[in-house]
Design a protein around this motif. Sequence first.
Motif, PDB file in Angstrom:
ATOM      1  N   VAL A 172      15.898  16.085  -9.923  1.00 45.14           N
ATOM      2  CA  VAL A 172      16.059  14.970  -8.978  1.00 45.14           C
ATOM      3  C   VAL A 172      15.897  15.486  -7.549  1.00 45.14           C
ATOM      4  CG1 VAL A 172      17.716  13.316  -8.022  1.00 45.14           C
ATOM      5  CG2 VAL A 172      17.496  13.588 -10.510  1.00 45.14           C
ATOM      6  N   ARG A 173      16.485  16.632  -7.264  1.00 47.66           N
ATOM      7  CA  ARG A 173      16.375  17.202  -5.915  1.00 47.66           C
ATOM      8  C   ARG A 173      14.935  17.638  -5.616  1.00 47.66           C
ATOM      9  NH1 ARG A 173      21.169  17.518  -3.638  1.00 47.66           N
ATOM     10  NH2 ARG A 173      23.048  17.526  -4.956  1.00 47.66           N
ATOM     11  N   LEU A 174      14.213  18.046  -6.668  1.00 43.55           N
ATOM     12  CA  LEU A 174      12.805  18.394  -6.498  1.00 43.55           C
ATOM     13  C   LEU A 174      12.004  17.160  -6.082  1.00 43.55           C
ATOM     14  CD1 LEU A 174      10.725  20.756  -6.943  1.00 43.55           C
ATOM     15  CD2 LEU A 174      10.342  19.771  -9.211  1.00 43.55           C
ATOM     16  N   ASN A 175      12.238  16.052  -6.765  1.00 47.47           N
ATOM     17  CA  ASN A 175      11.553  14.810  -6.401  1.00 47.47           C
ATOM     18  C   ASN A 175      12.002  14.299  -5.029  1.00 47.47           C
ATOM     19  OD1 ASN A 175      10.121  14.713  -8.834  1.00 47.47           O
ATOM     20  ND2 ASN A 175      11.798  13.678  -9.884  1.00 47.47           N
ATOM     21  N   ARG A 176      13.261  14.563  -4.707  1.00 44.90           N
ATOM     22  CA  ARG A 176      13.764  14.179  -3.390  1.00 44.90           C
ATOM     23  C   ARG A 176      13.013  14.932  -2.288  1.00 44.90           C
ATOM     24  NH1 ARG A 176      17.048  16.269   0.402  1.00 44.90           N
ATOM     25  NH2 ARG A 176      18.247  14.812   1.710  1.00 44.90           N
ATOM     26  N   THR A 188       0.854  -1.188   0.000  1.00 44.99           N
ATOM     27  CA  THR A 188       0.000   0.000   0.000  1.00 44.99           C
ATOM     28  C   THR A 188       0.890   1.239   0.000  1.00 44.99           C
ATOM     29  OG1 THR A 188      -0.071   0.202   2.419  1.00 44.99           O
ATOM     30  CG2 THR A 188      -1.736  -1.224   1.379  1.00 44.99           C
ATOM     31  N   ALA A 189       0.299   2.374  -0.342  1.00 47.69           N
ATOM     32  CA  ALA A 189       1.070   3.618  -0.352  1.00 47.69           C
ATOM     33  C   ALA A 189       1.629   3.921   1.031  1.00 47.69           C
ATOM     34  CB  ALA A 189       0.187   4.766  -0.839  1.00 47.69           C
ATOM     35  N   ALA A 190       0.856   3.612   2.074  1.00 44.53           N
ATOM     36  CA  ALA A 190       1.279   3.906   3.447  1.00 44.53           C
ATOM     37  C   ALA A 190       2.494   3.079   3.861  1.00 44.53           C
ATOM     38  CB  ALA A 190       0.129   3.652   4.408  1.00 44.53           C
ATOM     39  N   GLU A 191       2.701   1.934   3.213  1.00 41.10           N
ATOM     40  CA  GLU A 191       3.808   1.051   3.581  1.00 41.10           C
ATOM     41  C   GLU A 191       5.062   1.288   2.735  1.00 41.10           C
ATOM     42  OE1 GLU A 191       2.316  -3.179   4.632  1.00 41.10           O
ATOM     43  OE2 GLU A 191       0.738  -2.325   3.348  1.00 41.10           O
ATOM     44  N   THR A 192       5.073   2.339   1.947  1.00 43.59           N
ATOM     45  CA  THR A 192       6.237   2.656   1.115  1.00 43.59           C
ATOM     46  C   THR A 192       7.439   2.994   1.989  1.00 43.59           C
ATOM     47  OG1 THR A 192       4.776   3.543  -0.594  1.00 43.59           O
ATOM     48  CG2 THR A 192       7.104   4.152  -0.724  1.00 43.59           C
ATOM     49  N   ASP A 193       8.588   2.460   1.639  1.00 41.97           N
ATOM     50  CA  ASP A 193       9.809   2.695   2.408  1.00 41.97           C
ATOM     51  C   ASP A 193      10.441   4.012   1.937  1.00 41.97           C
ATOM     52  OD1 ASP A 193      12.216   2.690   3.740  1.00 41.97           O
ATOM     53  OD2 ASP A 193      12.702   0.597   3.285  1.00 41.97           O
ATOM     54  N   TRP A 194       9.900   5.130   2.434  1.00 39.90           N
ATOM     55  CA  TRP A 194      10.350   6.450   1.979  1.00 39.90           C
ATOM     56  C   TRP A 194      11.768   6.762   2.427  1.00 39.90           C
ATOM     57  CZ3 TRP A 194       8.152   8.868  -1.804  1.00 39.90           C
ATOM     58  CH2 TRP A 194       6.791   8.658  -2.074  1.00 39.90           C
ATOM     59  N   GLU A 198      17.297   7.877   0.351  1.00 39.08           N
ATOM     60  CA  GLU A 198      18.708   7.496   0.183  1.00 39.08           C
ATOM     61  C   GLU A 198      19.049   7.276  -1.288  1.00 39.08           C
ATOM     62  OE1 GLU A 198      19.110   4.073   2.659  1.00 39.08           O
ATOM     63  OE2 GLU A 198      19.075   5.215   4.545  1.00 39.08           O
ATOM     64  N   TRP A 199      18.137   6.665  -2.027  1.00 42.14           N
ATOM     65  CA  TRP A 199      18.390   6.459  -3.457  1.00 42.14           C
ATOM     66  C   TRP A 199      18.378   7.785  -4.217  1.00 42.14           C
ATOM     67  CZ3 TRP A 199      20.834   2.841  -5.752  1.00 42.14           C
ATOM     68  CH2 TRP A 199      20.813   1.541  -5.274  1.00 42.14           C
ATOM     69  N   GLY A 231       9.528  14.846   2.393  1.00 41.89           N
ATOM     70  CA  GLY A 231       8.258  15.210   3.012  1.00 41.89           C
ATOM     71  C   GLY A 231       7.470  14.005   3.486  1.00 41.89           C
ATOM     72  N   GLU A 232       7.579  12.898   2.752  1.00 44.19           N
ATOM     73  CA  GLU A 232       6.890  11.674   3.159  1.00 44.19           C
ATOM     74  C   GLU A 232       7.633  10.977   4.299  1.00 44.19           C
ATOM     75  OE1 GLU A 232       4.032  10.909   2.140  1.00 44.19           O
ATOM     76  OE2 GLU A 232       3.779  12.026   0.270  1.00 44.19           O
ATOM     77  N   ALA A 233       8.970  10.995   4.241  1.00 45.01           N
ATOM     78  CA  ALA A 233       9.760  10.282   5.245  1.00 45.01           C
ATOM     79  C   ALA A 233       9.818  11.026   6.573  1.00 45.01           C
ATOM     80  CB  ALA A 233      11.175  10.048   4.714  1.00 45.01           C
ATOM     81  N   ASP A 234      10.000  12.357   6.523  1.00 49.12           N
ATOM     82  CA  ASP A 234      10.259  13.138   7.741  1.00 49.12           C
ATOM     83  C   ASP A 234       9.199  14.199   8.021  1.00 49.12           C
ATOM     84  OD1 ASP A 234      12.655  11.731   8.024  1.00 49.12           O
ATOM     85  OD2 ASP A 234      13.725  13.140   6.736  1.00 49.12           O
TER      86      ASP A 234
END
Length: 383
Positions: free
Chosen positions: A300-304, A275-281, A286-287, A309-312
């Motif tokens: 790339v930095r824009l997408n980062r 699921t979207a909620a289980e994505t390893d952001w 890191e990638w 925002g999803e991870a932290d």
Amino acid sequence: MDETLVRSLTPSVLSVLVRRGADFAAAEDAVQDALVEAVRRWPDDPPKDPKGWLVTVAWRRFLDAARADTARRRREDRVEEEPGPGPAPDVDDTLQLYFLCAHPSLSPSSAVALTLRAVGGLTTRQIARAYLVPEATMAQRISRAKRTVSGVRFDRPGHVGTVLRVLYLVFNEGYSGDVDLAAEAIRLTRQLAASVDHPEVAGLLALMLLHHARRAARTAPDGSLVPLAEQDRGRWDTAAIAEGVRILRAALARDRLGEFQAQAAIAALHADAPTAAETDWVQIVEWYDELARLTGNPVVRLNRAVAVGEADGPRAGLAALAALDDTLPRYAAVAAYLHERDGDLDTAARLYAEAAHKASDLAERDHLTRRAARVNSRRREVR
């Protein structure tokens, strides 16, 4: 007539003529004449050696044209090189055609068109329909490209990275008209992967498969875009995902990381999440760090920033975004999304509207307009 067989033979037949000394434009014309003759003859009298038949007919067509040229004497010397009866030599110079079609003097659009024509075996009409331009316009583009590369010799190896960027451009054209360019790009990249042992070629093939696997879920029945987080993952092509992951793992194991492998790794992490909620952001961030190090690309930095925002949290994402140029494509859309997640609906609505105004793609513009309307509706409810 087996169209798939004919398209698979076209680049190798063209390569034989070029290797024998025909310039690219004349060789390509001769091959097209041979294909027309094949359409006429093969249904009633299929040859035992289709490639040998095409080589023989194409070479004779080239010689006929050469004899009519003002440099008759010099070109007639090539008559002695006419192939004898029997199977054609099993030599595939398709890879050289990739490098020729990705020549640095060609514009990206011309390189893509020439690759589809010479390596993909598509007709000018099919390419024009895929690009939604008149056939005459596409014919002129291809003719100019052929003239540009006609004097180029195959005496130096080309750059694989240039070829991969051309194939990636073909893939990103997606689908329109009667040619599925995304599927065609995958077919061509498979062909390239069979010709050259390079981890970035495998990385690009994996990336294409992983992205293409989500295709059925990307649009709603009314044609509107469906964001990744809202897609029905049950509609994803699990076989394509499994193949993409397998190819990617083999490429990464060679420890020669490149940008397409890094992009594929990000796509694989999205594909792996139930699921979207289980994505390893966290891993995705890191990638993106690796990808930014490899490319230095601000997009790339824009997408980062989205991944951060999803991870932290959205404020961390906005902090990452603040370090970037606000004129970047999709900057306003990313900012709108992060402000919406942070609860700043006024700013989000304004930025979604701004992003919709700037969008060049109609489907994306409609998607952003609906986002703006949704946020405005939420604002009224809050008040």
